[in-house]
Design an enzyme around this catalytic site. Structure first.
Site, short mmCIF file in Angstrom:
data_model
loop_
_atom_site.label_atom_id
_atom_site.label_comp_id
_atom_site.label_asym_id
_atom_site.label_seq_id
_atom_site.Cartn_x
_atom_site.Cartn_y
_atom_site.Cartn_z
N VAL A 11 0.82 -1.21 0.00
CA VAL A 11 0.00 0.00 0.00
C VAL A 11 0.85 1.26 0.00
CG1 VAL A 11 -1.51 1.37 1.50
CG2 VAL A 11 -2.11 -0.95 0.92
N LYS A 35 15.19 -3.44 1.25
CA LYS A 35 14.09 -3.04 0.38
C LYS A 35 14.37 -1.65 -0.20
CE LYS A 35 9.49 -4.02 1.43
NZ LYS A 35 8.25 -3.87 2.20
N THR A 122 -5.09 -0.15 7.55
CA THR A 122 -6.44 -0.51 8.00
C THR A 122 -6.41 -0.66 9.51
OG1 THR A 122 -6.80 -1.62 5.91
CG2 THR A 122 -8.28 -2.23 7.73
N GLU A 155 -4.27 -5.57 -4.80
CA GLU A 155 -2.99 -5.99 -5.36
C GLU A 155 -3.23 -6.50 -6.77
OE1 GLU A 155 -1.21 -8.78 -2.64
OE2 GLU A 155 -1.40 -7.37 -0.98
N LYS A 207 -13.81 1.12 6.04
CA LYS A 207 -12.83 0.19 5.46
C LYS A 207 -13.14 -1.26 5.89
CE LYS A 207 -9.30 -1.68 3.64
NZ LYS A 207 -9.18 -1.93 2.22
N CYS A 263 -5.74 -9.12 3.40
CA CYS A 263 -6.78 -8.25 3.98
C CYS A 263 -8.01 -8.98 4.53
CB CYS A 263 -7.21 -7.22 2.94
SG CYS A 263 -5.89 -6.06 2.55
N LYS A 324 -4.29 -14.73 -5.22
CA LYS A 324 -5.01 -14.34 -6.42
C LYS A 324 -3.99 -14.01 -7.50
CE LYS A 324 -5.56 -9.44 -5.52
NZ LYS A 324 -6.45 -8.32 -5.63
P1 NAD Z 1 3.27 -4.67 4.01
O1 NAD Z 1 3.59 -5.65 5.07
O2 NAD Z 1 3.46 -5.03 2.58
O3 NAD Z 1 4.11 -3.33 4.26
C1 NAD Z 1 4.30 -2.74 5.50
C2 NAD Z 1 5.67 -2.05 5.48
O4 NAD Z 1 5.81 -1.29 6.67
C3 NAD Z 1 6.84 -3.03 5.46
O5 NAD Z 1 7.68 -2.72 4.35
C4 NAD Z 1 7.56 -2.79 6.79
O6 NAD Z 1 8.96 -2.96 6.71
C5 NAD Z 1 7.16 -1.34 7.06
N1 NAD Z 1 7.29 -0.94 8.46
C6 NAD Z 1 6.82 -1.56 9.57
N2 NAD Z 1 7.16 -0.88 10.68
C7 NAD Z 1 7.85 0.22 10.26
C8 NAD Z 1 8.48 1.31 10.93
N3 NAD Z 1 8.47 1.40 12.26
N4 NAD Z 1 9.11 2.23 10.20
C9 NAD Z 1 9.15 2.13 8.86
N5 NAD Z 1 8.58 1.13 8.16
C10 NAD Z 1 7.94 0.18 8.86
O7 NAD Z 1 1.78 -4.23 4.27
P2 NAD Z 1 0.67 -3.77 3.20
O8 NAD Z 1 0.11 -4.94 2.51
O9 NAD Z 1 1.22 -2.64 2.41
O10 NAD Z 1 -0.46 -3.22 4.18
C11 NAD Z 1 -0.28 -2.03 4.91
C12 NAD Z 1 -1.62 -1.63 5.49
O11 NAD Z 1 -2.52 -1.32 4.42
C13 NAD Z 1 -2.31 -2.71 6.31
O12 NAD Z 1 -2.99 -2.12 7.38
C14 NAD Z 1 -3.29 -3.33 5.34
O13 NAD Z 1 -4.39 -3.91 5.98
C15 NAD Z 1 -3.71 -2.13 4.53
N6 NAD Z 1 -4.19 -2.45 3.19
C16 NAD Z 1 -3.53 -3.39 2.43
C17 NAD Z 1 -3.97 -3.65 1.13
C18 NAD Z 1 -3.26 -4.70 0.28
O14 NAD Z 1 -3.80 -5.04 -0.78
N7 NAD Z 1 -2.10 -5.19 0.65
C19 NAD Z 1 -5.07 -2.96 0.61
C20 NAD Z 1 -5.70 -1.99 1.40
C21 NAD Z 1 -5.23 -1.75 2.69
#
Ligand code: NAD
Length: 438
Positions: A11, A35, A122, A155, A207, A263, A324
């Site tokens: 995200v 990363k 979220t 995604e 959400k 999610c 998916k």
């Molecule tokens: P993810 O695990 O892919 O990414 C999270 C990132 O945060 C990681 O790269 C991690 O290293 C970083 N992180 C964690 N703690 C940190 C810190 N203290 N400082 C800096 N970076 C830090 O997660 P995601 O899939 O991107 O999801 C993120 C949020 O968005 C979640 O709450 C998820 O529910 C929501 N969301 C996800 C999607 C999806 O399709 N993946 C869609 C809508 C909402």
């Protein structure tokens, strides 16, 4: 505008890059240095169509940068988006907000001027209030505004979804801040997205309610598919017939395996927990969660039946293991569970996955990754079409038959019309919610 994204995952990375593409200056922060160094070289750590081009374009335009220095990044930005993970906590149901709160603590100690702090992650209802409390405790009163701006991207379609969403939801109690978000999202709203401004708590709930509703739709059609299997009806006909009703809509009405991904499983559970906490049980959401769990074993049992309960030494080929298509995300993918149960019972697994080999699977002795579908399907007892990648929609069956003489296919995504296999005596085709080969 000057924007900082904390968390550069599915995200944070997509949203940050898209905001930079809209002309903003964006710093994407992460604690994962590997990363970041990959990203600085234009190497994308996730599979997301179109993202690589967008990262390179905005890096060279100087609007996008990556950093592990959270403090300096937040102090160089006006709007700080928190986009860290909110996985399921150890109790198996609540959202684990430790990443959100640890970022909040850092921000609260270090901001020097007024900041808009936005939860893109979220988070359960009331999280914005807790963030506010943490900041107030650290004597930052008046120096910040907390906003909820949930993300609805999928995604695999993330860039399109971010740039052309159905709606943008902004939960804020301050009119001045809503104006700023109106401006930030203007290019997106101008292309047709609705702008929904509401209370912060409403945005947080929108959400979860959206994801729970979509999970309900999937589970609903999956349960109807079970009935179809008993009454000799094709679930695709039923889905088409009901989905054409505009009040229902055809999307998320494709029968298949248990829903998975990063999610729906965690968000349905977290919402149910919120309901429990507020003494307002969410019985529909709870039954969706239970049904989805049962779905996993239902599909697994079907596979045992197909193999006549002789699983030891059988070679099972998975086409696709992600939850998916068009993503490399394995979080809560039903394939992982199935594969580990089959190995325990002595089966061998071949798999082909368009997004590449998966570390988590390759650690198993009896699991082999192939980078070619027709090598993966050679001399196997069963082919499971697990993920709906486009390249599985036109398989060359004569090539597969050459390798196997007779094949059994279990198509968990109904990618084929079962009638196609009627005159093919050497293929037994099973799918979801449809009579066999009919
Ligand atoms: P993810 O695990 O892919 O990414 C999270 C990132 O945060 C990681 O790269 C991690 O290293 C970083 N992180 C964690 N703690 C940190 C810190 N203290 N400082 C800096 N970076 C830090 O997660 P995601 O899939 O991107 O999801 C993120 C949020 O968005 C979640 O709450 C998820 O529910 C929501 N969301 C996800 C999607 C999806 O399709 N993946 C869609 C809508 C909402």
């Amino acid at each position: 505008m000057k924007i900082c994204f904390i968390g550069t995952g599915y995200v944070g990375l997509v949203s940050g890059v898209c905001f930079s593409d809209l002309g903003n200056n964006v710093i994407c922060v992460d604690k994962d240095k590997d990363k970041l160094s990959r990203l600085e070289n234009g190497d994308i750590p996730i599979f997301e169509p179109g993202l690589s081009e967008l990262v390179k374009k905005n890096l060279s335009a100087g609007r996008l940068s990556f950093s592990d220095d959270l403090i300096s990044s937040i102090n160089r930005s006006d709007i700080i988006f928190i986009a860290v993970g909110t996985p399921t906590a150890k109790d198996g149901i609540s959202a684990d907000l430790s990443q959100v709160f640890s970022v909040t603590q850092l921000i609260s100690k270090k901001i020097k001027s007024h900041k808009i702090i936005v939860t893109k992650s979220t988070v359960p209802i009331g999280t914005g209030d807790k963030i506010e409390k943490i900041l107030n405790k650290n004597k930052k009163k008046g120096n910040f505004t907390i906003v909820s701006n949930p993300e609805f991207l999928r995604e695999g379609e993330a860039i399109k979804d971010f740039k052309y969403p159905d709606r943008v939801v902004i939960g804020a109690n301050d009119k001045k801040v809503i104006k700023i978000f109106n401006e930030l999202y203007r290019p997106i709203v101008n292309k047709g997205a609705a702008f929904v401004s509401c209370s912060r708590r409403a945005a947080e709930l929108i959400k979860y309610a959206s994801n729970a509703f979509l999970a309900t739709k999937i589970s609903f059609i999956n349960e109807i598919a079970n009935l179809c299997e008993k009454v000799n009806v094709n679930v695709d006909d039923v889905a088409l017939g009901i989905g054409l009703d505009k009040r229902i809509g055809s999307r998320f009405l494709r029968a298949g395996p248990a829903y998975g991904g990063s999610c729906f499983p965690k968000d349905t559970k977290a919402l149910a927990k919120v309901g429990k906490n507020y003494n307002s049980p969410l019985s529909i959401v709870n039954s969706v969660i239970n049904f989805n769990e049962k779905r996993k074993s239902y599909i697994e049992k079907n596979i045992y039946k197909i193999l006549q309960n002789k699983i030891k030494n059988k070679v099972i080929c998975f086409l696709g293991v992600t939850f998916k298509a068009n993503t490399d995300d394995l979080r809560d993918s039903s394939a992982i569970n199935l594969i580990s149960n089959f190995i325990k019972k002595g089966a061998k697994i071949n798999y082909y996955e368009p997004s590449g080999a998966k570390e988590i699977l390759d650690k198993h002795k009896n699991v082999s990754y192939f980078d070619d579908i027709y090598l993966a399907t050679q001399k196997v007892d069963l082919i499971i079409i697990h993920t709906e990648w486009d390249e599985f929609k036109n398989l060359n069956f004569s090539k597969i038959i050459n390798n196997n003489k007779k094949i059994i296919i279990y198509d968990l995504r109904n990618l084929y019309d079962s009638k196609y296999f009627n005159n093919k005596n050497n293929i037994t085709y099973y799918s979801i919610g449809r009579p066999v080969n009919a």
